[in-house]
Design a protein around this motif. Structure first.
Motif, PDB file in Angstrom:
ATOM      1  N   ILE A 139       0.848  -1.190   0.000  1.00 56.85           N
ATOM      2  CA  ILE A 139       0.000   0.000   0.000  1.00 56.85           C
ATOM      3  C   ILE A 139       0.882   1.237   0.000  1.00 56.85           C
ATOM      4  CG2 ILE A 139      -1.724   1.327   1.285  1.00 56.85           C
ATOM      5  CD1 ILE A 139      -2.676  -1.317   2.494  1.00 56.85           C
ATOM      6  N   LYS A 140       0.608   2.156  -0.877  1.00 61.80           N
ATOM      7  CA  LYS A 140       1.316   3.426  -0.886  1.00 61.80           C
ATOM      8  C   LYS A 140       0.602   4.352   0.094  1.00 61.80           C
ATOM      9  CE  LYS A 140       3.058   7.040  -3.926  1.00 61.80           C
ATOM     10  NZ  LYS A 140       3.012   7.627  -5.287  1.00 61.80           N
ATOM     11  N   GLU A 141       1.161   4.497   1.291  1.00 62.30           N
ATOM     12  CA  GLU A 141       0.475   5.240   2.351  1.00 62.30           C
ATOM     13  C   GLU A 141       0.447   6.741   2.094  1.00 62.30           C
ATOM     14  OE1 GLU A 141       0.826   3.692   6.553  1.00 62.30           O
ATOM     15  OE2 GLU A 141       2.682   2.893   5.692  1.00 62.30           O
ATOM     16  N   THR A 142       1.543   7.306   1.606  1.00 60.93           N
ATOM     17  CA  THR A 142       1.569   8.722   1.259  1.00 60.93           C
ATOM     18  C   THR A 142       1.115   8.849  -0.190  1.00 60.93           C
ATOM     19  OG1 THR A 142       3.388   9.158   2.800  1.00 60.93           O
ATOM     20  CG2 THR A 142       3.008  10.777   1.069  1.00 60.93           C
ATOM     21  N   ASP A 143      -0.112   9.320  -0.368  1.00 59.08           N
ATOM     22  CA  ASP A 143      -0.718   9.289  -1.700  1.00 59.08           C
ATOM     23  C   ASP A 143      -1.772  10.389  -1.795  1.00 59.08           C
ATOM     24  OD1 ASP A 143      -1.139   8.450  -4.275  1.00 59.08           O
ATOM     25  OD2 ASP A 143      -1.772   6.426  -3.761  1.00 59.08           O
ATOM     26  N   HIS A 144      -2.448  10.437  -2.933  1.00 58.28           N
ATOM     27  CA  HIS A 144      -3.506  11.439  -3.130  1.00 58.28           C
ATOM     28  C   HIS A 144      -4.537  10.911  -4.100  1.00 58.28           C
ATOM     29  CE1 HIS A 144      -2.335  12.722  -7.257  1.00 58.28           C
ATOM     30  NE2 HIS A 144      -1.137  12.317  -6.872  1.00 58.28           N
ATOM     31  N   THR A 145      -5.722  11.493  -4.057  1.00 59.60           N
ATOM     32  CA  THR A 145      -6.754  11.164  -5.025  1.00 59.60           C
ATOM     33  C   THR A 145      -6.572  12.020  -6.273  1.00 59.60           C
ATOM     34  OG1 THR A 145      -8.250  12.778  -4.019  1.00 59.60           O
ATOM     35  CG2 THR A 145      -8.395  10.501  -3.232  1.00 59.60           C
ATOM     36  N   VAL A 146      -7.362  11.745  -7.293  1.00 64.62           N
ATOM     37  CA  VAL A 146      -7.263  12.493  -8.545  1.00 64.62           C
ATOM     38  C   VAL A 146      -7.780  13.920  -8.331  1.00 64.62           C
ATOM     39  CG1 VAL A 146      -8.059  12.634 -10.928  1.00 64.62           C
ATOM     40  CG2 VAL A 146      -7.575  10.412  -9.915  1.00 64.62           C
ATOM     41  N   PRO A 147      -7.003  14.944  -8.685  1.00 61.76           N
ATOM     42  CA  PRO A 147      -7.515  16.319  -8.607  1.00 61.76           C
ATOM     43  C   PRO A 147      -8.736  16.494  -9.518  1.00 61.76           C
ATOM     44  CG  PRO A 147      -5.117  16.319  -8.804  1.00 61.76           C
ATOM     45  CD  PRO A 147      -5.570  14.913  -9.049  1.00 61.76           C
ATOM     46  N   THR A 148      -9.757  17.180  -8.986  1.00 57.33           N
ATOM     47  CA  THR A 148     -11.009  17.348  -9.719  1.00 57.33           C
ATOM     48  C   THR A 148     -11.357  18.823  -9.825  1.00 57.33           C
ATOM     49  OG1 THR A 148     -11.805  15.232  -8.854  1.00 57.33           O
ATOM     50  CG2 THR A 148     -13.441  16.707  -9.802  1.00 57.33           C
ATOM     51  N   PRO A 149     -11.553  19.352 -11.030  1.00 57.08           N
ATOM     52  CA  PRO A 149     -11.869  20.772 -11.173  1.00 57.08           C
ATOM     53  C   PRO A 149     -13.272  21.110 -10.653  1.00 57.08           C
ATOM     54  CG  PRO A 149     -11.068  19.824 -13.251  1.00 57.08           C
ATOM     55  CD  PRO A 149     -11.381  18.691 -12.337  1.00 57.08           C
ATOM     56  N   SER A 179      -1.562  20.893 -18.147  1.00 55.19           N
ATOM     57  CA  SER A 179      -0.496  21.297 -17.233  1.00 55.19           C
ATOM     58  C   SER A 179      -0.691  20.701 -15.850  1.00 55.19           C
ATOM     59  CB  SER A 179      -0.415  22.821 -17.155  1.00 55.19           C
ATOM     60  OG  SER A 179      -1.595  23.365 -16.579  1.00 55.19           O
ATOM     61  N   TRP A 180      -1.918  20.756 -15.319  1.00 51.47           N
ATOM     62  CA  TRP A 180      -2.099  20.207 -13.973  1.00 51.47           C
ATOM     63  C   TRP A 180      -2.047  18.689 -13.974  1.00 51.47           C
ATOM     64  CZ3 TRP A 180      -5.972  16.855 -12.865  1.00 51.47           C
ATOM     65  CH2 TRP A 180      -7.184  16.922 -13.562  1.00 51.47           C
ATOM     66  N   ILE A 181      -2.468  18.063 -15.053  1.00 52.59           N
ATOM     67  CA  ILE A 181      -2.370  16.604 -15.130  1.00 52.59           C
ATOM     68  C   ILE A 181      -0.910  16.175 -15.056  1.00 52.59           C
ATOM     69  CG2 ILE A 181      -2.743  14.601 -16.619  1.00 52.59           C
ATOM     70  CD1 ILE A 181      -5.264  16.020 -17.680  1.00 52.59           C
ATOM     71  N   GLU A 182      -0.052  16.846 -15.815  1.00 54.90           N
ATOM     72  CA  GLU A 182       1.374  16.497 -15.808  1.00 54.90           C
ATOM     73  C   GLU A 182       2.027  16.869 -14.483  1.00 54.90           C
ATOM     74  OE1 GLU A 182       2.852  14.605 -17.992  1.00 54.90           O
ATOM     75  OE2 GLU A 182       0.863  14.514 -18.931  1.00 54.90           O
ATOM     76  N   GLN A 183       1.595  17.992 -13.889  1.00 53.68           N
ATOM     77  CA  GLN A 183       2.155  18.385 -12.594  1.00 53.68           C
ATOM     78  C   GLN A 183       1.830  17.358 -11.519  1.00 53.68           C
ATOM     79  OE1 GLN A 183       0.391  22.265 -12.273  1.00 53.68           O
ATOM     80  NE2 GLN A 183       2.222  23.327 -13.005  1.00 53.68           N
ATOM     81  N   ALA A 184       0.585  16.870 -11.507  1.00 50.74           N
ATOM     82  CA  ALA A 184       0.195  15.865 -10.512  1.00 50.74           C
ATOM     83  C   ALA A 184       0.976  14.567 -10.720  1.00 50.74           C
ATOM     84  CB  ALA A 184      -1.306  15.612 -10.584  1.00 50.74           C
ATOM     85  N   LYS A 185       1.187  14.185 -11.964  1.00 52.02           N
ATOM     86  CA  LYS A 185       1.922  12.953 -12.248  1.00 52.02           C
ATOM     87  C   LYS A 185       3.399  13.076 -11.891  1.00 52.02           C
ATOM     88  CE  LYS A 185      -1.022  11.084 -15.940  1.00 52.02           C
ATOM     89  NZ  LYS A 185      -1.082  10.660 -17.362  1.00 52.02           N
ATOM     90  N   SER A 186       3.918  14.296 -11.887  1.00 49.39           N
ATOM     91  CA  SER A 186       5.338  14.482 -11.607  1.00 49.39           C
ATOM     92  C   SER A 186       5.623  14.725 -10.124  1.00 49.39           C
ATOM     93  CB  SER A 186       5.886  15.659 -12.423  1.00 49.39           C
ATOM     94  OG  SER A 186       5.244  16.868 -12.044  1.00 49.39           O
ATOM     95  N   TRP A 187       4.617  14.659  -9.275  1.00 47.27           N
ATOM     96  CA  TRP A 187       4.824  14.790  -7.823  1.00 47.27           C
ATOM     97  C   TRP A 187       5.883  13.787  -7.367  1.00 47.27           C
ATOM     98  CZ3 TRP A 187       2.254  11.141  -4.204  1.00 47.27           C
ATOM     99  CH2 TRP A 187       2.514  11.435  -2.862  1.00 47.27           C
ATOM    100  N   ASP A 188       6.768  14.206  -6.468  1.00 46.91           N
ATOM    101  CA  ASP A 188       7.918  13.366  -6.101  1.00 46.91           C
ATOM    102  C   ASP A 188       7.603  12.289  -5.065  1.00 46.91           C
ATOM    103  OD1 ASP A 188       7.725  14.715  -3.686  1.00 46.91           O
ATOM    104  OD2 ASP A 188       9.569  15.887  -3.949  1.00 46.91           O
ATOM    105  N   GLY A 189       6.353  12.223  -4.593  1.00 46.54           N
ATOM    106  CA  GLY A 189       5.957  11.141  -3.692  1.00 46.54           C
ATOM    107  C   GLY A 189       6.228  11.389  -2.225  1.00 46.54           C
ATOM    108  N   THR A 190       6.732  12.560  -1.870  1.00 49.75           N
ATOM    109  CA  THR A 190       7.026  12.833  -0.465  1.00 49.75           C
ATOM    110  C   THR A 190       5.871  13.578   0.191  1.00 49.75           C
ATOM    111  OG1 THR A 190       8.086  14.973  -0.931  1.00 49.75           O
ATOM    112  CG2 THR A 190       9.473  12.990  -1.010  1.00 49.75           C
ATOM    113  N   LYS A 191       5.761  13.421   1.506  1.00 53.67           N
ATOM    114  CA  LYS A 191       4.686  14.089   2.240  1.00 53.67           C
ATOM    115  C   LYS A 191       4.905  15.597   2.312  1.00 53.67           C
ATOM    116  CE  LYS A 191       5.393  11.637   5.938  1.00 53.67           C
ATOM    117  NZ  LYS A 191       5.256  11.095   7.325  1.00 53.67           N
ATOM    118  N   GLU A 192       6.146  16.033   2.177  1.00 51.92           N
ATOM    119  CA  GLU A 192       6.440  17.459   2.294  1.00 51.92           C
ATOM    120  C   GLU A 192       6.064  18.234   1.029  1.00 51.92           C
ATOM    121  OE1 GLU A 192       8.761  15.071   5.005  1.00 51.92           O
ATOM    122  OE2 GLU A 192       8.729  15.055   2.807  1.00 51.92           O
ATOM    123  N   SER A 193       6.095  17.583  -0.119  1.00 48.45           N
ATOM    124  CA  SER A 193       5.871  18.271  -1.390  1.00 48.45           C
ATOM    125  C   SER A 193       4.386  18.389  -1.701  1.00 48.45           C
ATOM    126  CB  SER A 193       6.563  17.521  -2.530  1.00 48.45           C
ATOM    127  OG  SER A 193       7.957  17.464  -2.313  1.00 48.45           O
TER     128      SER A 193
END
Length: 705
Positions: A139-149, A179-193
């Motif tokens: 399980i990827k504990e540090t994660d997020h749901t899909v951003p929704t406009p 732009s936001w789709i690519e930005q969300a995909k490029s998140w570095d996976g850390t809780k701080e970012s």
């Protein structure tokens, strides 16, 4: 019981790998050391204890509750005859009912059960730790749901390793969706970012829960201007919520009444000054709709009250924000009222008066009601339309496609369960061929109901789960769907509404990351099993490691786990569960029996006369045992010594009956929070939910049942 204790912490129908593997290992260990087996605690039986079913006199036991209020014996709308004189139903364990958790004898028995379980399973502590760590690693504990406009923002939630609750976040919506789709995909996976630039956590549930023994949010709604947040939260675990309104920019709570107790639903009105919410009665049934003016000292306004205890009140808002809908709904009959938010002087009006055994739901688009209903007794729901006016039932007509064909006629082959109407399109969800489906309906313009396209989305796998993801913008030109299967992790896909069949135009917004998972090692299949009645085919979903199935094909039976539910028309989908991999990697085959009582084949799979409701409930149990026999005798996947079974809640009833009927078939049975005392429970209207459930199980106070 012991089985309940071993599974109580695992809520998911497809995720109970720890309970199953632990129970299987415990059974094997116990079998090899019978001489060391401790004696299980045996609760005493009160053989002269009973409850009375039927029509009671004021002097009869059970006539009134503990406060002296007479208990209802049947619903106001029932036409069935009560048993008269009443009959005694044995209730030898009724003394164990302890709603306050304070009776010493009951508490002592539960402690003894726990001690007994610990004696039987203490040698499995190492295995339990291994299982837990394996599940957690997947399980990827540090994660997020899909951003929704929605409006000027993108909304999503975040979870963090080491924290128990999610955080509600938003970020400014850029002009380009790519732009936001690519930005969300490029998140570095850390809780701080941040997931997206400008991210703000507008409600951190971890902060809400700080210092509380329990915390569960209900609904969380941003206001029409996006400046305020209305949310409900339960801090006690008794499903009673408080209502809070928060200024997102300052973080200050601007409206809250400590004395106000409500249900979890909340909706904003036409502006930031009004919210709507529901109150519950003593049985915790939502039955009143209130309108509250933010910051006002005036009493909240009661708009609607449902006095029939058979009906629950629901609260929703049309996707275009023009109407508040309040529904009164039993399991067989519905009535919906609407409030026009564009008219400050509007009052609640009825879409269509309730008619016995007629269910319906309402959506709005372009001045029309879009209605799903079983009116005229169709086995499944029809899709109908009418002008958006009160008392519209005489205007309902079947909705037709561009060729004049009725799209959803309520027949056996295709069923509709939901509909979301965007400005230019509608998206329908339902079932066909035993699987969930999605259809896109396009219109000639945004102000007409004339259909110029009706297409069904297609998928490659034989068995899968698909539905709508988060969609908050009525004017959107795409719809987000969620797709997974027994071997395919969950993906969120943006489908363009104007070209839904163009695979190249679809965009994968997010794929579930499952560390260490290699899809090529696993296989799945969908098949059917002929029931004992000789005419019904029971759908069965199977998932396994390919190397394990190779052993089966060479004539070597393998450990197999069979899951079932079969109540309320609920569907047990062929969906992905990362925690199930712990079982599969230990050589077990996982099987879901889609037995009658569910809704996998449409409402006819649930309703009388051929489903598994009321007096046909035995079909649920028979189907499950028939699948178990098929696994052993026909497909030869396994043997009774290697077959375990599981069900939760109403599925616990299924397992209880199945092991009574065919105990020789199963080595291990897991009953999670099982509902196994149906008759005594359904007689007693002082127990919350009982009255509502009469339209599921039948009312034993009535002669028919």
């Amino acid at each position: 019981s012991s089985a309940l204790r071993m599974t109580a912490a695992t809520p998911s129908q497809n995720g109970d790998a720890a309970g199953v593997a632990t129970a299987t290992a415990a059974t094997a260990k116990a079998t090899n050391s019978k001489s060391a087996m401790p004696t299980p605690p045996i609760p005493r039986r009160e053989e002269d204890r009973y409850v009375l079913a039927g029509k009671l006199a004021p002097t009869d036991v059970g006539y009134a509750d503990s406060k002296g209020k007479p208990l209802v014996r049947q619903s106001d709308s029932s036409t069935e005859t009560l048993l008269d004189p009443p009959i005694k139903v044995p209730d030898p364990y009724g003394w164990m009912r302890d709603e306050d958790r304070s009776v010493p004898e009951v508490l002592d028995h539960l402690k003894a059960e726990n001690a007994y379980t610990e004696q039987l399973t203490s040698h499995l502590d190492g295995l339990r730790t291994d299982l837990y760590e394996e599940m957690l690693a997947g399980i990827k504990e540090t994660d997020h749901t899909v951003p929704t406009p929605q409006g000027d923002y993108l909304y999503y939630t975040r979870t963090f390793e080491g924290k128990s609750y999610k955080s509600f976040c938003r970020a400014p919506l850029p002009s380009s969706s790519s732009s936001w789709i690519e930005q969300a995909k490029s998140w570095d996976g850390t809780k701080e970012s941040p997931i997206l630039p400008g991210e703000v956590a507008y409600l951190d549930v971890n902060e809400l829960a700080d210092g509380k023994s329990y915390c569960s949010t209900g609904q969380v709604r941003t206001s029409p201007t996006s400046n305020l947040l209305a949310y409900t939260v339960d801090f006690t675990g008794d499903e009673v919520c408080g209502l809070y309104v928060k200024d997102i920019n300052s973080g200050a709570v601007v409206d809250h009444d400590d004395k106000l107790e409500c249900y979890g639903a909340v909706q904003w009105g036409a502006d930031d000054g009004t919210v709507f919410y529901l109150k519950m009665d003593e049985q915790k049934r939502p039955y009143q709709l209130y309108r509250r003016t933010i910051g006002s000292d005036a009493p909240d306004e009661l708009l609607y009250q449902e006095d029939d205890e058979l009906y629950w009140v629901g609260l929703s808002k049309s996707f275009d924000d023009k109407y508040i809908f309040v529904s009164s709904r039993s399991k067989e009959t519905a009535e919906v009222h609407f409030l026009d938010l564009t008219d400050p002087n509007a009052v609640l009006q009825c879409v269509a008066k309730r008619r016995k055994k007629v269910l319906y739901s309402v959506r709005h688009r372009a001045g029309y009601w879009y209605i799903t209903s079983n009116v005229e007794g169709t086995p499944n729901m029809r899709l109908m339309v009418s002008a958006a006016v009160p008392n519209s039932e005489d205007q309902w007509t079947d909705m037709v496609d561009q060729n004049g064909n009725v799209m959803f006629n309520g027949g056996y082959e295709r069923s509709i369960s939901g509909m979301t109407s965007f400005a230019s399109h509608s998206v329908a969800t339902g079932r066909e061929g035993g699987l969930p489906q999605v259809w896109i309906i396009s219109y000639g313009s945004t102000d007409t109901l004339d259909v110029d396209g009706f297409v069904q989305l297609k998928f490659d796998e034989d068995a899968y789960d698909v539905g709508l993801g988060s969609n908050l913008n009525c004017a959107a030109d795409s719809v987000v769907i969620a797709y997974d299967s027994l071997v395919t992790p969950l993906s969120y896909i943006s489908v363009p509404l104007k070209s839904p069949t163009d695979l190249a135009a679809r965009t994968v917004l997010k794929e579930q990351e499952v560390p260490g998972y290699d899809r090529t090692k696993y296989g799945c299949e969908r098949t059917t099993v002929r029931s004992r009645d000789g005419s019904t085919d029971i759908p069965v979903s199977i998932v396994y490691r390919s190397d394990v199935m190779a052993k089966v094909k060479s004539g070597e039976p393998q450990p197999t786990h069979l899951y079932g539910y079969g109540s309320y028309g609920a569907c047990m989908e062929a969906s992905f569960r990362g925690t199930r991999r712990t079982l599969l990697d230990r050589g077990m085959i996982y099987v879901i029996a889609h037995v009658r009582g569910g809704g996998e084949m449409g409402r006819q799979w649930y309703e009388e006369p051929n489903g598994a409701k009321y007096l046909c409930k035995k079909n649920t149990f028979n189907d499950f045992v028939d699948v178990a026999n098929w696994l052993v005798d026909d497909r030869k996947f396994t043997s009774p010594e290697q077959l375990s079974c599981e069900g939760r809640s109403a599925g616990g009833l299924l397992i209880g009956q199945s092991i009574n009927e065919a105990s020789e078939l199963f080595k291990v049975a897991l009953l999670g929070v099982p509902f196994v005392d149906v008759v005594c429970t359904m007689i007693d209207a002082s127990i919350p939910l009982t009255v509502v459930e009469w339209e599921e199980w039948g009312n034993p106070n009535e002669e028919k049942y």
